[in-house]
Design a protein around this motif. Sequence first.
Motif, PDB file in Angstrom:
ATOM      1  N   ALA A   7       1.181  -1.725   0.457  1.00 11.22           N
ATOM      2  CA  ALA A   7      -0.542  -0.161  -0.168  1.00 11.22           C
ATOM      3  C   ALA A   7       1.041   1.685   0.155  1.00 11.22           C
ATOM      4  N   LEU A   8       2.012   1.447   0.643  1.00 13.06           N
ATOM      5  CA  LEU A   8       2.769   2.395   0.992  1.00 13.06           C
ATOM      6  C   LEU A   8       3.492   2.785  -1.069  1.00 13.06           C
ATOM      7  N   LEU A  15       2.142   8.882  -7.073  1.00  8.31           N
ATOM      8  CA  LEU A  15       2.491  10.370  -6.723  1.00  8.31           C
ATOM      9  C   LEU A  15       3.640  10.593  -7.399  1.00  8.31           C
ATOM     10  N   THR A  16       3.811   9.678  -7.624  1.00  9.92           N
ATOM     11  CA  THR A  16       4.924   9.506  -9.069  1.00  9.92           C
ATOM     12  C   THR A  16       4.226   9.853  -9.961  1.00  9.92           C
ATOM     13  N   LYS A  17       3.452   8.616 -10.401  1.00 14.48           N
ATOM     14  CA  LYS A  17       2.890   9.318 -11.963  1.00 14.48           C
ATOM     15  C   LYS A  17       2.417  10.431 -12.114  1.00 14.48           C
ATOM     16  N   THR A  18       1.433  10.932 -11.217  1.00 16.52           N
ATOM     17  CA  THR A  18       1.087  12.162 -11.101  1.00 16.52           C
ATOM     18  C   THR A  18       1.931  13.368 -11.412  1.00 16.52           C
ATOM     19  N   PHE A  45      18.314   8.459  -6.418  1.00 17.77           N
ATOM     20  CA  PHE A  45      17.402  10.482  -6.907  1.00 17.77           C
ATOM     21  C   PHE A  45      16.288  10.319  -5.717  1.00 17.77           C
ATOM     22  N   GLU A  46      16.103  11.425  -5.441  1.00 19.24           N
ATOM     23  CA  GLU A  46      15.548  11.654  -4.134  1.00 19.24           C
ATOM     24  C   GLU A  46      14.298  12.217  -4.502  1.00 19.24           C
ATOM     25  N   ALA A  47      13.275  11.698  -2.967  1.00 19.41           N
ATOM     26  CA  ALA A  47      12.628  12.935  -3.455  1.00 19.41           C
ATOM     27  C   ALA A  47      11.674  13.715  -2.281  1.00 19.41           C
ATOM     28  N   LEU A  48      11.790  14.213  -1.585  1.00 19.64           N
ATOM     29  CA  LEU A  48      10.740  14.739   0.003  1.00 19.64           C
ATOM     30  C   LEU A  48       8.987  14.858  -0.575  1.00 19.64           C
ATOM     31  N   TRP A  49       8.995  14.030   0.543  1.00 20.32           N
ATOM     32  CA  TRP A  49       7.299  13.507   1.063  1.00 20.32           C
ATOM     33  C   TRP A  49       6.601  14.117   2.479  1.00 20.32           C
ATOM     34  N   ALA A 110      11.387   2.871 -13.408  1.00 21.14           N
ATOM     35  CA  ALA A 110      10.819   3.821 -15.002  1.00 21.14           C
ATOM     36  C   ALA A 110      10.136   5.049 -15.032  1.00 21.14           C
ATOM     37  N   THR A 111       9.378   5.274 -14.265  1.00 18.92           N
ATOM     38  CA  THR A 111       8.579   6.321 -13.939  1.00 18.92           C
ATOM     39  C   THR A 111       8.743   6.970 -13.477  1.00 18.92           C
ATOM     40  N   ILE A 112       9.899   6.885 -12.879  1.00 24.28           N
ATOM     41  CA  ILE A 112      11.394   8.283 -11.522  1.00 24.28           C
ATOM     42  C   ILE A 112      11.757   8.288 -13.175  1.00 24.28           C
TER      43      ILE A 112
END
Length: 128
Positions: A7-8, A15-18, A45-49, A110-112
């Motif tokens: 689920a996580l 959220l990445t796809k959108t 790769f890094e993202a802030l959530w 692939a999405t990233i």
Amino acid sequence: MMTPTEALFNEILALTKTGQLRWHQISRSAHSDAMLHPERVCEQFEALWPRQGETWILLFIEKKHRERLHPLFGMSDVHEYELLVLEDGQRLRKLDKWTLSWGHLCSLAATIRHSGSVRETGAISANS
């Protein structure tokens, strides 16, 4: 039935796809204290959530090492993906081949890489 880990992961992927999670490539040595075998990192790769009143740092890591996969064959390059969730610099969760399928991890990779959210930074060098 979906596990909490799945689920996580599905939330992160959605959220990445959108485009709600913006990923950027960072130095291979960044956050090395939060991972096992940082010497194997070939891309990170890094993202802030923002989540639950805190800002979590998401790290998507590709690692590579050489291994003999079968006694009759020579050495092969082995690629692995990991997704780390950090809060205040501490690792909260590690999602990898032991908690998710390879297909899930490849889907996020692939999405990233192919979303418009990844920005290459000029500060990354070949030796970082």
